[in-house]
Design a protein around this motif. Structure first.
Motif, PDB file in Angstrom:
ATOM      1  N   TYR A   1       0.825  -1.218   0.000  1.00 12.63           N
ATOM      2  CA  TYR A   1       0.000   0.000   0.000  1.00 12.63           C
ATOM      3  C   TYR A   1       0.857   1.265   0.000  1.00 12.63           C
ATOM      4  O   TYR A   1       0.413   2.329  -0.445  1.00 12.63           O
ATOM      5  CB  TYR A   1      -0.973   0.009   1.193  1.00 12.63           C
ATOM      6  CG  TYR A   1      -0.318   0.132   2.543  1.00 12.63           C
ATOM      7  CD1 TYR A   1       0.015  -0.994   3.275  1.00 12.63           C
ATOM      8  CD2 TYR A   1      -0.020   1.388   3.082  1.00 12.63           C
ATOM      9  CE1 TYR A   1       0.619  -0.893   4.518  1.00 12.63           C
ATOM     10  CE2 TYR A   1       0.591   1.503   4.313  1.00 12.63           C
ATOM     11  CZ  TYR A   1       0.909   0.359   5.031  1.00 12.63           C
ATOM     12  OH  TYR A   1       1.525   0.468   6.245  1.00 12.63           O
ATOM     13  N   GLU A   2       2.102   1.138   0.478  1.00 11.82           N
ATOM     14  CA  GLU A   2       2.991   2.312   0.454  1.00 11.82           C
ATOM     15  C   GLU A   2       3.364   2.698  -0.977  1.00 11.82           C
ATOM     16  O   GLU A   2       3.573   3.869  -1.284  1.00 11.82           O
ATOM     17  CB  GLU A   2       4.252   2.035   1.291  1.00 11.82           C
ATOM     18  CG  GLU A   2       3.954   2.049   2.786  1.00 11.82           C
ATOM     19  CD  GLU A   2       5.146   1.612   3.631  1.00 11.82           C
ATOM     20  OE1 GLU A   2       5.173   2.001   4.810  1.00 11.82           O
ATOM     21  OE2 GLU A   2       6.031   0.891   3.122  1.00 11.82           O
ATOM     22  N   LEU A   3       3.386   1.680  -1.823  1.00  2.33           N
ATOM     23  CA  LEU A   3       3.672   1.946  -3.230  1.00  2.33           C
ATOM     24  C   LEU A   3       2.564   2.826  -3.841  1.00  2.33           C
ATOM     25  O   LEU A   3       2.832   3.697  -4.669  1.00  2.33           O
ATOM     26  CB  LEU A   3       3.768   0.616  -3.988  1.00  2.33           C
ATOM     27  CG  LEU A   3       4.198   0.709  -5.461  1.00  2.33           C
ATOM     28  CD1 LEU A   3       5.585   1.309  -5.603  1.00  2.33           C
ATOM     29  CD2 LEU A   3       4.143  -0.667  -6.117  1.00  2.33           C
ATOM     30  N   LEU A   4       1.335   2.610  -3.385  1.00  2.87           N
ATOM     31  CA  LEU A   4       0.223   3.420  -3.901  1.00  2.87           C
ATOM     32  C   LEU A   4       0.435   4.885  -3.563  1.00  2.87           C
ATOM     33  O   LEU A   4       0.206   5.779  -4.380  1.00  2.87           O
ATOM     34  CB  LEU A   4      -1.117   2.952  -3.311  1.00  2.87           C
ATOM     35  CG  LEU A   4      -1.546   1.504  -3.544  1.00  2.87           C
ATOM     36  CD1 LEU A   4      -2.970   1.292  -3.047  1.00  2.87           C
ATOM     37  CD2 LEU A   4      -1.448   1.120  -5.011  1.00  2.87           C
ATOM     38  N   LEU A   5       0.884   5.137  -2.327  1.00  4.43           N
ATOM     39  CA  LEU A   5       1.095   6.526  -1.899  1.00  4.43           C
ATOM     40  C   LEU A   5       2.253   7.158  -2.668  1.00  4.43           C
ATOM     41  O   LEU A   5       2.204   8.331  -3.050  1.00  4.43           O
ATOM     42  CB  LEU A   5       1.358   6.568  -0.392  1.00  4.43           C
ATOM     43  CG  LEU A   5       0.181   6.096   0.479  1.00  4.43           C
ATOM     44  CD1 LEU A   5       0.598   5.983   1.942  1.00  4.43           C
ATOM     45  CD2 LEU A   5      -1.007   7.046   0.339  1.00  4.43           C
ATOM     46  N   GLU A   6       3.273   6.354  -2.902  1.00  2.89           N
ATOM     47  CA  GLU A   6       4.422   6.866  -3.652  1.00  2.89           C
ATOM     48  C   GLU A   6       4.005   7.183  -5.098  1.00  2.89           C
ATOM     49  O   GLU A   6       4.335   8.240  -5.635  1.00  2.89           O
ATOM     50  CB  GLU A   6       5.531   5.810  -3.645  1.00  2.89           C
ATOM     51  CG  GLU A   6       6.871   6.347  -4.080  1.00  2.89           C
ATOM     52  CD  GLU A   6       7.930   5.258  -4.079  1.00  2.89           C
ATOM     53  OE1 GLU A   6       8.354   4.859  -2.976  1.00  2.89           O
ATOM     54  OE2 GLU A   6       8.318   4.808  -5.183  1.00  2.89           O
ATOM     55  N   ASN A   7       3.255   6.271  -5.686  1.00  2.86           N
ATOM     56  CA  ASN A   7       2.749   6.512  -7.053  1.00  2.86           C
ATOM     57  C   ASN A   7       1.894   7.768  -7.101  1.00  2.86           C
ATOM     58  O   ASN A   7       1.941   8.536  -8.058  1.00  2.86           O
ATOM     59  CB  ASN A   7       1.893   5.334  -7.526  1.00  2.86           C
ATOM     60  CG  ASN A   7       2.732   4.124  -7.850  1.00  2.86           C
ATOM     61  OD1 ASN A   7       3.951   4.217  -7.992  1.00  2.86           O
ATOM     62  ND2 ASN A   7       2.097   2.971  -7.936  1.00  2.86           N
ATOM     63  N   ASN A   8       1.099   7.946  -6.036  1.00  2.49           N
ATOM     64  CA  ASN A   8       0.214   9.111  -5.984  1.00  2.49           C
ATOM     65  C   ASN A   8       1.009  10.413  -6.016  1.00  2.49           C
ATOM     66  O   ASN A   8       0.660  11.354  -6.734  1.00  2.49           O
ATOM     67  CB  ASN A   8      -0.662   9.035  -4.729  1.00  2.49           C
ATOM     68  CG  ASN A   8      -1.354  10.345  -4.451  1.00  2.49           C
ATOM     69  OD1 ASN A   8      -0.980  11.070  -3.527  1.00  2.49           O
ATOM     70  ND2 ASN A   8      -2.343  10.657  -5.250  1.00  2.49           N
ATOM     71  N   GLU A   9       2.080  10.449  -5.253  1.00  6.44           N
ATOM     72  CA  GLU A   9       2.915  11.666  -5.235  1.00  6.44           C
ATOM     73  C   GLU A   9       3.488  11.960  -6.612  1.00  6.44           C
ATOM     74  O   GLU A   9       3.485  13.105  -7.073  1.00  6.44           O
ATOM     75  CB  GLU A   9       4.061  11.493  -4.228  1.00  6.44           C
ATOM     76  CG  GLU A   9       3.651  11.872  -2.811  1.00  6.44           C
ATOM     77  CD  GLU A   9       4.814  11.741  -1.828  1.00  6.44           C
ATOM     78  OE1 GLU A   9       5.978  11.935  -2.258  1.00  6.44           O
ATOM     79  OE2 GLU A   9       4.554  11.432  -0.652  1.00  6.44           O
ATOM     80  N   LYS A  10       3.937  10.908  -7.267  1.00  2.59           N
ATOM     81  CA  LYS A  10       4.499  11.081  -8.615  1.00  2.59           C
ATOM     82  C   LYS A  10       3.430  11.565  -9.584  1.00  2.59           C
ATOM     83  O   LYS A  10       3.649  12.451 -10.414  1.00  2.59           O
ATOM     84  CB  LYS A  10       5.069   9.739  -9.131  1.00  2.59           C
ATOM     85  CG  LYS A  10       6.411   9.378  -8.547  1.00  2.59           C
ATOM     86  CD  LYS A  10       6.921   8.107  -9.208  1.00  2.59           C
ATOM     87  CE  LYS A  10       7.896   7.390  -8.287  1.00  2.59           C
ATOM     88  NZ  LYS A  10       7.926   5.926  -8.491  1.00  2.59           N
TER      89      LYS A  10
END
Ligand code: CO
Length: 211
Positions: free
Chosen positions: A4-13
Motif C-alpha cells: 500500500y505504500e507503493l500506492l502513496l508513492e505513485n500518488n505523489e508522482k
C-alpha cells in the motif's frame, strides 16, 4: 516497502506530473466539479471508468457495484443518481457492464454464496428468467454469459428510466440520455448495446403522470 505504500508513492508522482503539465489542474478542480457523465459500472478492478474512456478527474461521476445493477431499493445508487441528475445535471448516464463478468457468471450457476451475495445476484437471475427463451438456445457457456451481460446492461438501463428521478428530468430539461455499454476485457473496446434518449417510451405501468 509495503504494497500500500507503493500506492502513496505513485500518488505523489502522479500529482507532481499533473502539475508539471498543467499548473492549474488542481486549482480548477478544488471548488467545483461539472462532469457531463454519470457512470454506473461493475466493481471489477479491470474496468476503471476514467482510464478506459481516456477521461480525467472531474469528467465522470462514478458509481460501481457488482455487475452494475440498478436496484430501486438501493439507497446508495439512488443517492448517486439523484445528485448526478438533479444537482450536477449530467447529460448522459452510462451503464457499463463487461464481458466475462464474474457476478453474471455466478448468477448463472447454482452455488450458494450466502445470503447477502445471493440476494444481490438474484437480480441477475431475474434477468435470465425474463430472457430464458433466447439464452437457453446458446449452448456455449461463455457465449451465454456474454449475452446475459448485454441483456443485463439493457435491463439496468431501462430500470433507470423507471425512476421518478429520471422521469422528472426528462420532463423538465429533456435530459439525460441513457446508454448501455459493454466493455471487452480481451481488447479493451467498449461496445454500445442499448440506448434510451431522453423522453423515450417506457412501459405505462412505470410511468408517473404528475411529476
Ligand atoms: Co463484473
Amino acid at each position: 516497502m509495503k504494497p500500500y505504500e507503493l500506492l502513496l508513492e505513485n500518488n505523489e508522482k502522479w500529482a507532481a506530473g499533473k502539475v508539471q503539465s498543467d499548473p492549474d489542474f488542481f486549482k480548477r478542480l478544488t471548488n467545483i466539479q461539472t462532469p457531463e457523465f454519470l457512470w454506473i459500472g461493475c466493481s471489477d478492478s479491470r474496468v476503471p471508468a476514467n482510464e478506459i474512456t481516456g477521461t480525467e478527474p472531474g469528467e465522470i461521476f462514478v458509481h460501481r457495484n457488482i455487475a452494475n445493477l440498478v436496484i430501486h431499493t438501493d439507497v446508495n445508487l439512488l443517492s448517486v443518481l439523484e445528485y448526478a441528475v438533479v444537482h450536477l445535471r449530467v447529460e448522459h448516464i452510462i451503464v457499463c457492464g463487461h464481458y466475462g463478468c464474474g457476478g453474471v457468471k455466478a448468477a448463472m450457476g447454482n452455488a450458494d454464496y450466502n445470503q447477502v451475495l445471493n440476494m444481490w445476484l438474484r437480480n441477475i437471475k431475474d434477468v435470465y428468467r425474463h430472457n430464458r427463451e433466447e439464452l437457453d438456445t446458446i449452448s456455449d457457456e461463455n457465449e451465454r454469459t456474454d449475452r446475459l451481460v448485454e441483456l443485463n446492461v439493457k435491463e439496468q438501463t431501462q430500470r433507470l428510466a423507471k425512476t421518478s428521478i429520471i422521469q422528472k428530468a426528462w420532463k423538465h430539461r429533456k435530459g439525460p440520455d441513457l446508454h448501455g455499454w459493454v466493455y471487452s476485457l480481451k481488447d479493451g473496446i467498449i461496445h454500445p448495446v442499448f440506448e434510451m434518449k431522453a423522453g423515450a417510451d417506457i412501459d405505462p405501468i412505470y410511468r408517473f403522470d404528475n411529476i
